[in-house]
Write a protein that holds these residues in place. Structure first.
Motif, PDB file in Angstrom:
ATOM      1  N   ALA A 135     -11.881  14.023  17.490  1.00 52.74           N
ATOM      2  CA  ALA A 135     -10.667  13.899  16.674  1.00 52.74           C
ATOM      3  C   ALA A 135     -10.965  13.356  15.278  1.00 52.74           C
ATOM      4  O   ALA A 135     -10.036  13.048  14.528  1.00 52.74           O
ATOM      5  N   GLU A 136     -12.232  13.255  14.910  1.00 57.95           N
ATOM      6  CA  GLU A 136     -12.606  12.650  13.630  1.00 57.95           C
ATOM      7  C   GLU A 136     -11.975  13.362  12.435  1.00 57.95           C
ATOM      8  O   GLU A 136     -11.398  12.717  11.559  1.00 57.95           O
ATOM      9  N   LYS A 137     -12.052  14.659  12.409  1.00 54.91           N
ATOM     10  CA  LYS A 137     -11.500  15.409  11.270  1.00 54.91           C
ATOM     11  C   LYS A 137      -9.983  15.213  11.182  1.00 54.91           C
ATOM     12  O   LYS A 137      -9.442  14.986  10.100  1.00 54.91           O
ATOM     13  N   ARG A 138      -9.324  15.273  12.323  1.00 53.31           N
ATOM     14  CA  ARG A 138      -7.862  15.107  12.358  1.00 53.31           C
ATOM     15  C   ARG A 138      -7.469  13.707  11.879  1.00 53.31           C
ATOM     16  O   ARG A 138      -6.514  13.546  11.119  1.00 53.31           O
ATOM     17  N   LEU A 139      -8.234  12.699  12.288  1.00 54.78           N
ATOM     18  CA  LEU A 139      -7.952  11.333  11.858  1.00 54.78           C
ATOM     19  C   LEU A 139      -8.153  11.187  10.357  1.00 54.78           C
ATOM     20  O   LEU A 139      -7.319  10.613   9.665  1.00 54.78           O
ATOM     21  N   ARG A 140      -9.251  11.713   9.836  1.00 56.86           N
ATOM     22  CA  ARG A 140      -9.510  11.617   8.391  1.00 56.86           C
ATOM     23  C   ARG A 140      -8.384  12.283   7.603  1.00 56.86           C
ATOM     24  O   ARG A 140      -7.873  11.733   6.626  1.00 56.86           O
ATOM     25  N   GLU A 141      -7.965  13.475   8.033  1.00 58.37           N
ATOM     26  CA  GLU A 141      -6.870  14.176   7.343  1.00 58.37           C
ATOM     27  C   GLU A 141      -5.569  13.385   7.411  1.00 58.37           C
ATOM     28  O   GLU A 141      -4.825  13.321   6.434  1.00 58.37           O
ATOM     29  N   LEU A 142      -5.298  12.750   8.570  1.00 59.91           N
ATOM     30  CA  LEU A 142      -4.082  11.955   8.724  1.00 59.91           C
ATOM     31  C   LEU A 142      -4.099  10.761   7.775  1.00 59.91           C
ATOM     32  O   LEU A 142      -3.113  10.519   7.058  1.00 59.91           O
ATOM     33  N   VAL A 143      -5.197  10.020   7.763  1.00 63.18           N
ATOM     34  CA  VAL A 143      -5.282   8.837   6.903  1.00 63.18           C
ATOM     35  C   VAL A 143      -5.116   9.237   5.441  1.00 63.18           C
ATOM     36  O   VAL A 143      -4.354   8.618   4.690  1.00 63.18           O
ATOM     37  N   ILE A 144      -5.793  10.294   5.033  1.00 64.33           N
ATOM     38  CA  ILE A 144      -5.711  10.728   3.629  1.00 64.33           C
ATOM     39  C   ILE A 144      -4.307  11.231   3.288  1.00 64.33           C
ATOM     40  O   ILE A 144      -3.811  11.009   2.186  1.00 64.33           O
ATOM     41  N   SER A 145      -3.631  11.869   4.253  1.00 63.48           N
ATOM     42  CA  SER A 145      -2.269  12.332   3.976  1.00 63.48           C
ATOM     43  C   SER A 145      -1.305  11.151   3.815  1.00 63.48           C
ATOM     44  O   SER A 145      -0.359  11.227   3.049  1.00 63.48           O
ATOM     45  N   LEU A 146      -1.558  10.066   4.535  1.00 64.92           N
ATOM     46  CA  LEU A 146      -0.696   8.890   4.452  1.00 64.92           C
ATOM     47  C   LEU A 146      -1.065   7.955   3.295  1.00 64.92           C
ATOM     48  O   LEU A 146      -0.206   7.268   2.757  1.00 64.92           O
ATOM     49  N   ALA A 147      -2.355   7.927   2.958  1.00 61.96           N
ATOM     50  CA  ALA A 147      -2.845   7.045   1.889  1.00 61.96           C
ATOM     51  C   ALA A 147      -3.966   7.778   1.140  1.00 61.96           C
ATOM     52  O   ALA A 147      -5.141   7.581   1.435  1.00 61.96           O
ATOM     53  N   PRO A 148      -3.604   8.652   0.194  1.00 67.56           N
ATOM     54  CA  PRO A 148      -4.594   9.507  -0.481  1.00 67.56           C
ATOM     55  C   PRO A 148      -5.736   8.754  -1.163  1.00 67.56           C
ATOM     56  O   PRO A 148      -6.827   9.293  -1.294  1.00 67.56           O
ATOM     57  N   LYS A 149      -5.520   7.513  -1.568  1.00 66.23           N
ATOM     58  CA  LYS A 149      -6.566   6.754  -2.261  1.00 66.23           C
ATOM     59  C   LYS A 149      -7.309   5.809  -1.317  1.00 66.23           C
ATOM     60  O   LYS A 149      -8.041   4.932  -1.776  1.00 66.23           O
ATOM     61  N   ALA A 150      -7.146   5.986  -0.032  1.00 72.16           N
ATOM     62  CA  ALA A 150      -7.766   5.088   0.944  1.00 72.16           C
ATOM     63  C   ALA A 150      -9.285   5.106   0.815  1.00 72.16           C
ATOM     64  O   ALA A 150      -9.895   6.150   0.582  1.00 72.16           O
TER      65      ALA A 150
END
Length: 174
Positions: A135-150
């Motif tokens: 689920a690594e890719k899905r998690l990375r996309e989720l975090v970036i969608s919620l906080a683009p500058k994370a």
């Protein structure tokens, strides 16, 4: 002659792919599966080595052995990436403190521990997020969608103990 070359390449692709998977399985703690896999690996290895040693008079066979080895490493690593065994941990730092952010990530099935920290320019939300590697890719996309500058650092833990995501694991891997 050409058929021996292709057989040597094919055998080495199979052998080195199995070798690569075995090493990764040992590293990830799947010792029993790795042991079983190694029996097939050594059988394929001995078949290939016998063919090459019986045909040392033709340098093309040695080239075929080397080509098959390289292709096997590539294929083995692709297979391992597809299997995505184990877990991944994301350390996430966002430049704002939004209490709802960890909850949004939890709602998608990920384990999150969060806290507020002091950064150079003020308060930051820090999260440690655990997920299966698949689920690594899905998690990375989720975090970036919620906080683009994370700011995200990811790594694979080699020891896990406790936590709500791990309570359903079926005992120790052997």
């Amino acid at each position: 002659m050409a058929s021996i070359v292709f057989i040597i390449i094919a055998i080495n692709i199979i052998y080195v792919s199995l070798f690569t998977l075995r090493v990764i399985l040992v590293i990830k703690g799947y010792r029993m599966v790795a042991s079983l896999l190694s029996m097939g690996e050594v059988f394929v290895y001995l078949m290939g080595l016998t063919i090459v040693l019986d045909n040392l008079d033709k340098p093309i066979n040695l080239v075929a052995y080397c080509v098959g080895w390289g292709m096997g490493v590539f294929l083995g690593s692709k297979i391992e990436a597809r299997l995505a065994l184990g877990y991944i941990v994301f350390d996430v730092v966002v430049d704002f403190v939004e209490i709802e952010l960890p909850m949004k990530i939890r709602e998608k099935g990920f384990g999150v521990t969060s806290w507020v920290a002091d950064g150079k320019d003020g308060k930051r939300l820090v999260m440690k997020v655990l997920a299966k590697r698949s689920a690594e890719k899905r998690l990375r996309e989720l975090v970036i969608s919620l906080a683009p500058k994370a700011f995200i650092i990811s790594y694979e833990p080699n020891q896990l103990n406790g936590g709500f995501l791990l309570k359903n694991l079926n005992g120790n891997r052997s």
